[in-house]
Design a protein around this motif. Structure first.
Motif, PDB file in Angstrom:
ATOM      1  N   UNK A  99      73.246  27.370  13.317  1.00 37.88           N
ATOM      2  CA  UNK A  99      72.188  27.242  12.344  1.00 37.88           C
ATOM      3  C   UNK A  99      71.228  26.108  12.714  1.00 37.88           C
ATOM      4  N   UNK A 100      71.103  25.936  14.013  1.00 33.16           N
ATOM      5  CA  UNK A 100      70.087  24.987  14.503  1.00 33.16           C
ATOM      6  C   UNK A 100      68.869  25.784  14.906  1.00 33.16           C
ATOM      7  N   UNK A 101      67.695  25.164  14.736  1.00 30.49           N
ATOM      8  CA  UNK A 101      66.462  25.848  15.109  1.00 30.49           C
ATOM      9  C   UNK A 101      66.445  26.055  16.619  1.00 30.49           C
ATOM     10  N   UNK A 102      66.287  27.309  17.077  1.00 33.22           N
ATOM     11  CA  UNK A 102      66.292  27.607  18.503  1.00 33.22           C
ATOM     12  C   UNK A 102      64.871  27.751  19.018  1.00 33.22           C
ATOM     13  N   UNK A 103      63.998  28.312  18.172  1.00 29.11           N
ATOM     14  CA  UNK A 103      62.597  28.478  18.563  1.00 29.11           C
ATOM     15  C   UNK A 103      61.789  28.773  17.327  1.00 29.11           C
ATOM     16  N   UNK A 104      60.479  28.513  17.438  1.00 27.35           N
ATOM     17  CA  UNK A 104      59.624  28.837  16.294  1.00 27.35           C
ATOM     18  C   UNK A 104      58.174  28.900  16.710  1.00 27.35           C
ATOM     19  N   UNK A 105      57.372  29.574  15.909  1.00 29.25           N
ATOM     20  CA  UNK A 105      55.923  29.522  16.083  1.00 29.25           C
ATOM     21  C   UNK A 105      55.343  29.105  14.758  1.00 29.25           C
ATOM     22  N   UNK A 106      54.120  28.597  14.798  1.00 28.04           N
ATOM     23  CA  UNK A 106      53.442  28.201  13.564  1.00 28.04           C
ATOM     24  C   UNK A 106      53.956  26.882  13.029  1.00 28.04           C
ATOM     25  N   UNK A 107      53.296  26.435  11.975  1.00 28.79           N
ATOM     26  CA  UNK A 107      53.617  25.124  11.444  1.00 28.79           C
ATOM     27  C   UNK A 107      54.689  25.173  10.344  1.00 28.79           C
ATOM     28  N   UNK A 108      54.639  26.251   9.603  1.00 35.66           N
ATOM     29  CA  UNK A 108      55.568  26.287   8.452  1.00 35.66           C
ATOM     30  C   UNK A 108      56.948  26.781   8.866  1.00 35.66           C
ATOM     31  N   UNK A 109      57.893  26.543   7.997  1.00 33.89           N
ATOM     32  CA  UNK A 109      59.282  26.935   8.261  1.00 33.89           C
ATOM     33  C   UNK A 109      59.879  27.571   7.002  1.00 33.89           C
ATOM     34  N   UNK A 110      60.964  28.361   7.215  1.00 33.78           N
ATOM     35  CA  UNK A 110      61.623  28.896   5.994  1.00 33.78           C
ATOM     36  C   UNK A 110      62.260  27.766   5.209  1.00 33.78           C
ATOM     37  N   UNK A 111      62.214  27.901   3.910  1.00 30.92           N
ATOM     38  CA  UNK A 111      62.868  26.920   3.036  1.00 30.92           C
ATOM     39  C   UNK A 111      64.215  27.503   2.638  1.00 30.92           C
ATOM     40  N   UNK A 112      65.256  27.071   3.377  1.00 30.19           N
ATOM     41  CA  UNK A 112      66.570  27.702   3.169  1.00 30.19           C
ATOM     42  C   UNK A 112      67.225  27.338   1.838  1.00 30.19           C
TER      43      UNK A 112
END
Ligand code: C2E
Ligand code: MG
Ligand code: MG
Length: 688
Positions: A99-112
């Protein structure tokens, strides 16, 4: 009042109103629920369609990334290359198994911290579970401007929150204006479960969506309005019909006013409400006399008009806590409140009020003579010995009280100038007694409870027994010894007297036959024959049969006819007496001088014996007028070749006087009282 009629009426009342009202309310509730449900379903359908579309996009992103990964790209490289193959703005966020961030695009993130699991069913062509995650740059819960709708149902309803967004730029047509925008992340697995892929989606609610929902809602409402209106009309109609029926049930067909049923209900309500008050009430039976005669002379319509006028008059005369209604025929029932300090005063005031009412009512038809009579049953408050007032008028049966009032009026009907009569315990006892007699008489006759008593008749000259009279006594197992004056008038009213007379004639004939067989001294025994019997044709033959059944000589049987019988059909009477005489029976006129003596009947009817009524010999006769009447009556009888019996003789001087006047027989306590047969037989033996 708890009559069957009332119960039925109440049932009808309930039945008519409540089902319609309940059905109507239920239907309205059902409609509201249905509309809400439809609207919700429709809204969800729209929302679902949008989500499904975005799910498709998510799957596309997933497929592209899977492609990169299978080509040997790392997840970071795959995500970096993604923008070349997907539409702009599809931000992604990938986490690994830890459950570590592996990759992403954009500025925002999911709010788990805000995760929603939901499922779209097959209506949307899918059967997949979704997981939506809120976007941290676009928080779903805001203090102001938050617009909440219900969303994503299927297995369960999950509340989604969307922010209201005003579109100031006016992009596109008015209908396609976006009103609500909500960003969220849709989850899917990646790399055979190695990663979790979150794709950022935007759900938009356009004005047209709201518009469609509104249109749908309006159509649903319009469609449902038709049955609602129909049901409403039906409900109103049934209420109106029920009201009309109630009015009809309470309507008197003749007076057009409230009827007896209403009166019963209303009077009982008043009495129950004021059960503890110190007021005295009266239930009245007001009767228009000779109404049938009035109708016969002036017509039924005129009669009914008179009753209507009476009703109108009474309406103006009854006050608060009072009521009245026509009972039946020309009888009215009233509940009156009587003023007064005590019971007697209340009764007196009530009497005065009824008298004046009756007097005023006679003025309704100045040219025609009408007369009203009233019977009153007082309902006084009940005071206990300790001086306290108790529930006296709870459960008053108005019908029963009215019956008593009616009984009082009927009992006084024959009494002249008695316009108002009160019901009392004595009258009730009389009624109860009459009922008992009527109920018991047949059985008593079958059980031989009636016994023959015999009162001897003596010659005033030598004191010898020369005859006797058979008098009935009722020896009841429950009531004991009952004197004839307590039941003979009732037998006469009911017609049962004829059976008793037959019974007595048979028993006397049987006695005479027995005495003859036993060679006893025989004297003529008289039997009373009621006037009711003389109305029958063929009476002489009938008596003959009864006597001949035992076979005594006819001259040993004498038949006493009361004087009142001579007022009935004289022709039949004369004929019967003649026949009886022809058969050898003796016939006497009983109680001569009592009531309305008819000398005329002596002229026409060939009687053998005249029985002077005991009243001639009652009381003092200071001026000797009584003796003159008796003397002349004996002389008259002798001149007509009749024998004379003096009844009710209790003193020696009376015997001496009668002997001097040539009276043939004396019957009275001076010689002997009526006695049982066995005693009489002993007496005869002794005298002989
Ligand atoms: P009634 O036929 O005139 O009978 C004479 C009544 O006078 C009898 O009353 C008798 O007990 C009474 N009496 C006789 N001597 C004296 C006396 O010295 N002083 C007084 N105070 N009374 C005397 P009772 O037996 O009570 O009968 C009353 C009436 O009932 C009879 O009057 C008769 O009208 C009727 N009754 C009695 N038995 C019969 C019956 O079998 N058939 C019918 N139809 N009527 C009957
Ligand atoms: Mg008699
Ligand atoms: Mg008599």
């Amino acid at each position: 009042m708890s009559s069957v009629k009332e119960k039925r009426f109440k049932k009808l009342k309930r039945k008519k109103i409540w089902p319609s009202i309940v059905a109507f309310i239920m239907f309205i509730i059902l409609c509201v629920v249905m509309i809400a449900l439809f609207l919700q379903l429709f809204a969800l359908y729209i929302m679902g369609t949008k989500i499904v579309q975005q799910y498709g996009e998510t799957q596309h992103v997933k497929a592209v990334l899977e492609g990169f990964l299978s080509n040997g790209d790392t997840i970071t490289e795959a995500v970096d290359n993604l923008h070349k193959y997907t539409s702009a703005g599809s931000d992604v966020y990938v986490i690994d198994r830890q459950r570590r961030m592996a990759a992403k695009t954009g500025l925002s993130e999911p709010d788990f911290s805000m995760v929603l699991d939901f499922k779209l069913n097959q209506e949307f062509g899918l059967d997949a579970s979704f997981m939506a995650v809120a976007d941290n740059s676009n928080p779903v819960i805001q203090e102001d401007g938050v617009y909440t709708i219900f969303a994503v149902p299927v297995d369960e309803v999950i509340r989604e929150t969307f922010t209201w967004k005003e579109d100031r730029n006016g992009i596109g047509t008015w209908l396609s204006d976006t009103l609500i925008t909500q960003k969220y992340w849709l989850r899917t697995s990646l790399g055979g479960g190695e990663y979790e892929l979150y794709v950022k989606c935007t759900i938009e609610v356009q004005r047209q969506d709201i518009f469609y929902i509104c249109i749908f809602g309006i159509i649903a409402l319009l469609l449902l309005m038709i049955p609602i209106i129909l049901l409403f009309i039906n409900t109103v109609r049934s209420i109106v019909t029920q009201r009309r029926m109630t009015q009809l049930i309470y309507l008197d067909a003749v007076t057009g006013d409230r009827n007896w049923f209403y009166f019963q209900n209303y009077a009982e309500r008043i009495l129950t409400r004021l059960r503890n008050s110190r007021k005295t009430f009266a239930i009245v039976n007001l009767h228009l006399e000779r109404y049938q005669n009035y109708c016969a002379c002036y017509g039924v319509k005129a009669g009914e008009e008179l009753l209507e006028a009476t009703d109108g008059f009474l309406k103006a005369r009854v006050g608060k806590n009072e009521s009245f209604a026509r009972y039946e025929g020309a009888d009215f029932g009233m509940l009156l409140c009587c003023e007064g300090e005590n019971g007697q005063e209340c009764q007196e005031n009530c009497r005065k009020r009824l008298r004046s009412l009756a007097a005023e009512l006679t003025g309704l038809k100045p040219d025609q003579k009408i007369h009203f009579q009233a019977g009153i049953n007082m309902i006084a408050p009940y005071i206990h010995e300790d001086g306290k007032w108790y529930h006296a008028r709870k459960d008053v049966d108005v019908d029963q009280f009215y019956t008593y009032a009616n009984a009082a009026r009927t009992a006084a009907a024959g009494v002249q100038d008695q316009t108002v009569a009160f019901f009392d315990q004595e009258l009730l006892d009389k009624q109860v007694w009459e009922r008992w007699v009527e109920d018991s008489m047949e059985e008593a006759l079958n059980n031989e409870e009636f016994q023959v008593y015999i009162q001897p008749k003596y010659s005033p000259l030598n004191g010898k027994l020369v005859g006797a009279e058979a008098l009935v006594r009722w020896i009841s197992p429950t009531e004991g010894f009952i004197a004839p004056n307590r039941f003979i008038p009732i037998f006469e009213d009911t017609g049962f007297i004829t059976q008793l007379d037959d019974y007595m004639i048979s028993h006397v004939a049987k006695l005479q036959a027995e005495w003859m067989i036993r060679d006893r001294k025989m004297v003529p025994v008289s039997v009373n024959v009621s006037r009711a019997h003389f109305a029958q044709e063929g009476l002489a033959d009938h008596i003959c049969e009864l006597v001949d059944a035992y076979g005594p000589r006819h001259e040993l049987i004498e038949l006493e006819v009361t004087e009142s019988a001579f007022f009935d059909d004289k022709d039949i009477l004369v004929e019967t007496v003649k026949q009886l005489k022809a058969y050898g029976f003796r016939v006497s006129m009983d109680d001569f001088g009592a009531g309305y003596s008819s000398l005329n009947s002596l002229k026409d009817i060939p009687l053998d014996v005249l029985k002077l009524d005991g009243e001639f010999f009652r009381g003092e006769d200071d001026d000797g007028r009584g003796e003159i009447v008796v003397k002349e009556a004996i002389q008259l009888a002798r001149n007509l070749d009749m024998r004379v019996v003096a009844e009710g003789i209790e003193r020696k001087d009376q015997v001496d006087f009668l002997a001097g006047q040539g009276c043939d027989m004396i019957q009275g306590f001076y010689f002997a009282k009526p006695m049982p047969v066995s005693e009489f037989e002993e007496k005869v033996e002794k005298d002989a």
